[in-house]
Design an enzyme around this catalytic site. Structure first.
Site, mmCIF file in Angstrom:
data_model
loop_
_atom_site.group_PDB
_atom_site.id
_atom_site.type_symbol
_atom_site.label_atom_id
_atom_site.label_comp_id
_atom_site.label_asym_id
_atom_site.label_seq_id
_atom_site.Cartn_x
_atom_site.Cartn_y
_atom_site.Cartn_z
ATOM 1 N N LYS B 112 70.367 46.302 55.072
ATOM 2 C CA LYS B 112 69.210 47.125 55.437
ATOM 3 C C LYS B 112 68.653 47.906 54.249
ATOM 4 O O LYS B 112 67.463 48.170 54.175
ATOM 5 C CB LYS B 112 69.588 48.101 56.569
ATOM 6 C CG LYS B 112 70.005 47.414 57.861
ATOM 7 C CD LYS B 112 68.827 46.828 58.614
ATOM 8 C CE LYS B 112 69.255 46.171 59.928
ATOM 9 N NZ LYS B 112 68.132 45.461 60.587
ATOM 10 N N GLU B 134 63.133 53.589 63.149
ATOM 11 C CA GLU B 134 63.856 53.355 64.397
ATOM 12 C C GLU B 134 65.190 52.750 64.001
ATOM 13 O O GLU B 134 65.311 52.160 62.934
ATOM 14 C CB GLU B 134 63.083 52.379 65.295
ATOM 15 C CG GLU B 134 63.325 50.894 65.026
ATOM 16 C CD GLU B 134 62.821 50.417 63.662
ATOM 17 O OE1 GLU B 134 61.941 51.084 63.094
ATOM 18 O OE2 GLU B 134 63.317 49.382 63.166
ATOM 19 N N SER B 401 76.099 40.219 56.760
ATOM 20 C CA SER B 401 75.019 41.201 56.604
ATOM 21 C C SER B 401 75.506 42.642 56.498
ATOM 22 O O SER B 401 74.812 43.492 55.955
ATOM 23 C CB SER B 401 74.035 41.057 57.756
ATOM 24 O OG SER B 401 74.712 41.169 58.998
HETATM 25 C C1 LIG Z 1 74.900 44.620 59.709
HETATM 26 C C2 LIG Z 1 73.701 44.209 60.468
HETATM 27 N N1 LIG Z 1 73.384 42.909 60.533
HETATM 28 C C3 LIG Z 1 72.317 42.468 61.213
HETATM 29 C C4 LIG Z 1 71.502 43.343 61.899
HETATM 30 C C5 LIG Z 1 70.362 42.786 62.672
HETATM 31 O O1 LIG Z 1 69.105 42.976 62.086
HETATM 32 P P1 LIG Z 1 68.319 41.809 61.391
HETATM 33 O O2 LIG Z 1 68.269 40.670 62.351
HETATM 34 O O3 LIG Z 1 66.968 42.375 61.132
HETATM 35 O O4 LIG Z 1 69.012 41.450 60.156
HETATM 36 C C6 LIG Z 1 71.778 44.723 61.843
HETATM 37 C C7 LIG Z 1 70.912 45.683 62.556
HETATM 38 O O5 LIG Z 1 71.180 46.803 62.771
HETATM 39 C C8 LIG Z 1 72.906 45.156 61.109
HETATM 40 O O6 LIG Z 1 73.219 46.448 61.050
#
Ligand SMILES: Cc1ncc(COP(=O)(O)O)c(C=O)c1O
Lengths: 270, 419
Positions: B112, B134, B401
């Site tokens: 993020k 948000e 992620s």
């Molecule tokens: C670690 C992590 N991965 C994935 C996501 C999902 O978001 P996005 O699909 O935009 O990557 C989030 C959202 O809060 C997150 O904290």
């Protein structure tokens, strides 16, 4: 001539300000909404904006969102909206009805079906809050042949370049948003609104009706003085919410919940 | 652009069947990816959205802007993030190598921050003293509070009341960095409602406020600019693959909430038709039960939060409540570019259940000593299934992620333990 155009022409001829209440279809329930609509006509409304309830009304404040939630709990959706309009039309052939809401329910139903059912039910205009002119061309292509008016918002933030395309694509009336914010907020600067409305007049012959933040006779008079009329939403929906709280649905309670509209009519005509 | 970019320069990307134009250079000037995307907001916000589009179009052509971005990526975020071969995990499935793109090692613990650093540069350029955001899992809220603290900007974060409960550690982190966390009690009290509330705030304070959207959703230009900031993930992963394995991966896997970590990994590979792409949605109790958060797998095209995309709506067009063990995936819409990639068949969208994600979460802890975010565990769970069907000489890049510190209470609770 469409009902909306006839009503606007009559207002102009009589040099009268338009009074446009907003209520949510199905709040507190289907039958009471119909009764409320007839009462609003008796109170002196010129046009009724009927809200199509949506789960995620991101341009509305808390009061209208709660109204939509009450309607949704009763199972109100587009079917109920059309049903309410058709039922109202059985005994009222004159008062124009504008459906106001968000785009997703139309996307799911399909524009073609939506527009046809709206016209068949006796709807006169549409105001889709999250559909700017630039994305509205395919819907406009369907509404024009049916004489359904498309009403667009003009906001304090609207730029010059957007104004021309809004005026070109609007019919019925222009909804001028009095403030930066969501429905139910408080108006701060009447003088500025007057200036903006005057500037808008250079660009369109359509009536300019002001909404957002009109909550009593004073704010209604102040706004009507600088425009062609007023829209009253949150203050009315708040009152209608009390019908759910009290559980009452009798004629006197219904009339009491729309008294604000009768009062504003009086103030505007005085 | 970045150092990584220079490394890959000279490698000629394979192209998809020729059409006379490059279909992956979207969106068009109106923000459309095919029939998806666009701008669907109330009139009050139109000018702000158009201004942001103009500012971004100008700045994104300025090399100095990207130099500032890359500088922060390196010195503040700690990039490039490693590409790590999860050997024991791979062995367990006996198929393709599973390689993790370690976004969990970024400052603040998730991808993020890539986006908030980029958008903070925009906010600063536009002279906006106030930031709103948000958040669902709280990771984007934390990343927003972080950049706001660093730039001395006022920061307000909208978070569903439900999520405030399940992600209390992140709420406290935001507060420590000076952000104001506002619990949202309207609607279903989760991420979608936080987005509604942020849009309301923006309409009210549009003159002095910059809205940092946390994923590739919202009105144009957000899906484009968030993607451009997150694409650093894929650019690095592409160069690292070439460096370490001498070729491109056979498959990419990423979880999809709004879709920002996924598009960030996928985008630089879209023209490499030999690379298979899998986006993994939250299957909750199972897509067939209706209790899930998988709009691409089970939704229909509609309009939500400013763009046309796949949305989970009921027969009346009302937005449905979603269910997922992972707060960050608990969202009924998805970025419009994913909707388009699904329709044209360039990417595959699948789902895994809460249970499968939890199994993968535990497995990564035990086999690799890495505690993944529950969101990322969804991608991982699918990658394990996929790896088992592939050959050992092949490799899959999975976007890890985020890290799972924020989720230990959730998992402990499921295990009946209080920590
Ligand atoms: C670690 C992590 N991965 C994935 C996501 C999902 O978001 P996005 O699909 O935009 O990557 C989030 C959202 O809060 C997150 O904290």
């Amino acid at each position: 001539m469409s009902r909306l155009k006839a009503s606007i022409a009559a207002l102009k001829a009589a040099n009268r300000k338009a009074l446009v209440p907003y209520i949510v279809a199905g709040d507190p329930d289907r039958d009471t909404t119909i009764a409320l609509m007839h009462q609003l006509v008796r109170d002196g409304s010129d046009v009724i904006e009927l809200g199509m309830p949506f789960s995620d009304p991101s341009s509305d404040g808390a009061i209208i969102q709660l109204g939509a939630e009450r309607a949704l709990r009763q199972g109100s959706g587009l079917n109920t909206v059309f049903d309410i309009v058709a039922e109202f039309r059985k005994t009222n052939a004159e008062t124009p009805i504008v459906l106001m809401g968000y785009l997703n329910p139309l996307e799911i139903m399909g524009y073609g079906t939506f527009v046809k059912r709206a016209a068949d039910a006796g709807v006169d205009g549409l105001l889709i809050v999250d559909l700017p002119v630039s994305e509205a061309q395919s819907l406009l292509a369907l509404t024009r042949p049916l004489d359904l008016d498309m009403i667009f918002l003009v906001a304090p933030t609207t730029t010059e370049s957007r104004l021309s395309s809004i005026c070109e694509n609007s019919s019925g009336y222009i909804y001028y948003v009095s403030l930066k914010g969501v429905t139910g907020a408080a108006i701060s600067d009447t003088g500025e609104i007057g200036k903006r409305v005057t500037a808008l007049r250079q660009r369109t012959d359509l009536p300019i009706i002001v909404g957002f933040g009109i909550k009593d006779t004073n704010s209604a008079k102040a706004m009507a003085a600088v425009s062609d009329g007023v829209i009253v939403g949150s203050a009315l929906v708040q009152k209608i919410g009390e019908l759910t709280d009290s559980g009452k649905r009798d004629e006197a309670s219904i009339a009491a919940s729309t008294k604000l509209i009768a009062d504003i009519r009086q103030a505007l005509d005085a | 652009m970045s150092e990584i970019e220079t490394v890959v320069a000279g490698t000629v990307p394979a192209t998809i069947a020729s059409t006379g134009q490059d279909q992956f250079s979207g969106p068009d000037v109106h923000g459309h990816f095919g029939q998806y995307g666009g701008v669907f907001v109330g009139e009050t916000l139109m000018a702000a959205v158009e201004e942001l589009d103009q500012v971004y179009r100008k700045l994104s052509k300025d090399p100095a802007f990207w130099q500032a971005f890359d500088h922060d990526m390196k010195h503040y975020v700690g990039r490039p993030s490693p590409l790590y071969f999860a050997e024991r995990l791979s062995k367990k499935f006996g198929g393709a190598k599973i390689v993790l793109k370690r976004e969990d090692l970024n400052h603040t613990g998730a991808h993020k921050i890539n986006n908030t650093i980029g958008q903070a540069l925009l906010a600063k350029h536009m002279g906006k003293p106030r930031i709103i955001a948000e958040t669902g899992a709280g990771q984007h809220g934390v990343a927003s509070a972080t950049v706001a603290a660093r730039l001395g900007l006022e920061c307000h974060v909208y978070m569903g009341a439900e999520d405030v409960q399940r992600q209390s550690a992140n709420v406290y982190r935001m507060k420590l960095m000076g952000a104001n966390v506002i619990p949202v009690t309207s609607g279903s009290r989760t991420l979608k409602d936080a987005l509604n509330e942020a849009l309301r705030d923006w309409a009210t304070n549009v003159d002095n406020t910059y809205y940092i959207i946390g994923t590739v959703a919202g009105p144009h230009p957000y899906p484009m600019l968030v993607r451009d900031f997150q694409a650093i993930i894929g650019r690095e992963a592409r160069a690292q693959s070439l460096q370490e394995y001498g070729r491109l991966p056979d498959a990419l896997v990423a979880c999809v909430g709004g879709g920002s970590n996924a598009i960030g990994l996928f985008h630089p590979f879209l023209r490499d038709s030999e690379v298979a792409i899998y986006g993994v949605e939250a299957g909750g109790d199972g897509v067939e039960t209706g209790r899930h958060a998988a709009p691409l797998s089970a939704g229909k095209p509609g309009v939500l939060h400013g763009n046309r995309t796949y949305v989970m709506s009921d027969a009346n067009g009302q937005i449905m409540e979603t269910h997922s063990v992972s707060a960050g995936l608990d969202y009924p819409g998805v970025g419009p570019e994913h909707a388009w990639l699904k329709d044209i068949g360039r990417a595959n969208y699948v789902s895994v259940t809460d249970t499968e994600a939890l199994d993968a979460f535990r497995m990564l802890c035990r086999l690799e000593g890495i505690i993944p975010a529950l969101e990322s565990a969804h991608g991982l769970a699918y990658a394990c299934k996929l790896a088992a069907t592939m050959r050992p000489d092949q490799f899959i890049v999975v976007n890890l992620s985020g890290r799972g510190d924020k989720d230990i209470h959730t998992v402990a609770k499921i295990d009946g333990i209080t920590v």
